[in-house]
Each structure stands twice: as C-alpha cells, then as structure tokens.
Design a protein around this motif. Sequence first.
Motif, mmCIF file in Angstrom:
data_model
loop_
_atom_site.group_PDB
_atom_site.id
_atom_site.type_symbol
_atom_site.label_atom_id
_atom_site.label_comp_id
_atom_site.label_asym_id
_atom_site.label_seq_id
_atom_site.Cartn_x
_atom_site.Cartn_y
_atom_site.Cartn_z
ATOM 1 N N MET A 1 0.841 -1.184 0.000
ATOM 2 C CA MET A 1 0.000 0.000 0.000
ATOM 3 C C MET A 1 0.882 1.241 0.000
ATOM 4 N N THR A 2 0.510 2.199 -0.799
ATOM 5 C CA THR A 2 1.306 3.413 -0.931
ATOM 6 C C THR A 2 0.611 4.601 -0.284
ATOM 7 N N THR A 3 1.413 5.545 0.150
ATOM 8 C CA THR A 3 0.858 6.808 0.652
ATOM 9 C C THR A 3 0.821 7.841 -0.461
ATOM 10 N N HIS A 4 1.309 7.460 -1.640
ATOM 11 C CA HIS A 4 1.393 8.385 -2.763
ATOM 12 C C HIS A 4 0.230 8.205 -3.728
ATOM 13 N N GLY A 5 -0.968 8.252 -3.194
ATOM 14 C CA GLY A 5 -2.171 8.157 -4.018
ATOM 15 C C GLY A 5 -2.674 9.530 -4.398
ATOM 16 N N PRO A 6 -3.527 9.603 -5.419
ATOM 17 C CA PRO A 6 -4.034 10.904 -5.863
ATOM 18 C C PRO A 6 -5.081 11.482 -4.914
ATOM 19 N N VAL A 7 -4.988 12.793 -4.715
ATOM 20 C CA VAL A 7 -6.004 13.537 -3.966
ATOM 21 C C VAL A 7 -6.890 14.200 -5.016
ATOM 22 N N LEU A 8 -8.126 13.757 -5.037
ATOM 23 C CA LEU A 8 -9.062 14.244 -6.055
ATOM 24 C C LEU A 8 -9.900 15.391 -5.519
ATOM 25 N N VAL B 1 -8.096 17.521 -7.397
ATOM 26 C CA VAL B 1 -6.966 18.363 -7.811
ATOM 27 C C VAL B 1 -5.775 17.564 -8.321
ATOM 28 N N TRP B 2 -5.778 16.247 -8.125
ATOM 29 C CA TRP B 2 -4.746 15.353 -8.634
ATOM 30 C C TRP B 2 -3.358 15.717 -8.129
ATOM 31 N N THR B 3 -3.276 15.964 -6.825
ATOM 32 C CA THR B 3 -1.976 16.090 -6.179
ATOM 33 C C THR B 3 -1.725 14.808 -5.405
ATOM 34 N N CYS B 4 -0.489 14.600 -5.010
ATOM 35 C CA CYS B 4 -0.127 13.390 -4.285
ATOM 36 C C CYS B 4 -0.472 13.536 -2.809
ATOM 37 N N GLY B 5 -1.101 12.522 -2.258
ATOM 38 C CA GLY B 5 -1.447 12.519 -0.840
ATOM 39 C C GLY B 5 -0.249 12.336 0.061
ATOM 40 N N GLY B 6 0.868 11.894 -0.487
ATOM 41 C CA GLY B 6 2.065 11.664 0.314
ATOM 42 C C GLY B 6 3.054 12.803 0.309
ATOM 43 N N CYS B 7 3.100 13.560 -0.816
ATOM 44 C CA CYS B 7 4.137 14.594 -0.910
ATOM 45 C C CYS B 7 3.646 15.897 -1.537
ATOM 46 N N ASP B 8 2.383 16.006 -1.880
ATOM 47 C CA ASP B 8 1.757 17.204 -2.457
ATOM 48 C C ASP B 8 2.257 17.585 -3.846
ATOM 49 N N ALA B 9 3.041 16.737 -4.487
ATOM 50 C CA ALA B 9 3.469 16.992 -5.867
ATOM 51 C C ALA B 9 2.326 16.622 -6.805
ATOM 52 N N PRO B 10 2.384 17.083 -8.054
ATOM 53 C CA PRO B 10 1.372 16.636 -9.019
ATOM 54 C C PRO B 10 1.422 15.111 -9.145
ATOM 55 N N TRP B 11 0.238 14.484 -9.141
ATOM 56 C CA TRP B 11 0.183 13.024 -9.210
ATOM 57 C C TRP B 11 0.148 12.579 -10.656
ATOM 58 N N PRO B 12 0.860 11.552 -11.054
ATOM 59 C CA PRO B 12 1.701 10.670 -10.250
ATOM 60 C C PRO B 12 3.066 11.312 -9.972
ATOM 61 N N CYS B 13 3.407 11.365 -8.729
ATOM 62 C CA CYS B 13 4.679 11.959 -8.309
ATOM 63 C C CYS B 13 5.833 11.011 -8.639
ATOM 64 N N ARG B 14 7.029 11.484 -8.429
ATOM 65 C CA ARG B 14 8.217 10.682 -8.723
ATOM 66 C C ARG B 14 8.209 9.363 -7.944
ATOM 67 N N ALA B 15 7.858 9.434 -6.668
ATOM 68 C CA ALA B 15 7.843 8.218 -5.839
ATOM 69 C C ALA B 15 6.826 7.213 -6.364
ATOM 70 N N ARG B 16 5.651 7.681 -6.750
ATOM 71 C CA ARG B 16 4.621 6.766 -7.248
ATOM 72 C C ARG B 16 5.022 6.168 -8.591
ATOM 73 N N ARG B 17 5.686 6.961 -9.422
ATOM 74 C CA ARG B 17 6.152 6.435 -10.705
ATOM 75 C C ARG B 17 7.145 5.296 -10.486
ATOM 76 N N ILE B 18 8.026 5.458 -9.536
ATOM 77 C CA ILE B 18 8.996 4.399 -9.219
ATOM 78 C C ILE B 18 8.266 3.158 -8.734
ATOM 79 N N GLU B 19 7.279 3.350 -7.861
ATOM 80 C CA GLU B 19 6.492 2.219 -7.363
ATOM 81 C C GLU B 19 5.751 1.521 -8.508
#
Length: 72
Positions: free
Chosen positions: A1-8, A10-28
């Motif tokens: 389970m990831t903390t880097h899911g989209p916040v709808l 606005v499509w920002t990352c729930g884990g780091c506030d970057a635009p989703w998919p963030c760098r961490a989520r892309r790696i995952e």
Amino acid sequence: MTTHGPVLPVWTCGGCDAPWPCRARRIELRAEFEGAPVSLAFYMGSYLVWAAEDLTWVPAWLLHRRFLGWVR
C-alpha cells in the motif's frame, strides 16, 4: 500500500503534495508493472481519462506527458 495516491479532484499526491503521479509513485508503478509496460500504459491511460474530466483547464498534451510520457 502506498501513501502516494491521488487527492481528487486536484490530482496532487497525498504523500508529498506533488502533481500526481509523483516521482515516488512512478517508481512504485514501474516496480509493480515490471515486465509489463503495455499493462502499465493501459493502467495510466485510465487515470489520464479520469484526470482529464477533473482538470479541464490543463492542456491535453500536458496531461498526456504527465500520465503517459514517463511510461516506457
């Protein structure tokens, strides 16, 4: 389970506030879909369609680059 899911919607990352998919989520996602790049592209394409409904002010080419441009 990831903390880097989209916040709808606005499509920002729930884990780091970057635009989703963030760098961490892309790696995952690359790790999750290792050896299946076409499946990853279809998966991210579904998110692209969903995001396009919410982010109507974002140009299509930018959404494409954000959701699919890194999938190779």
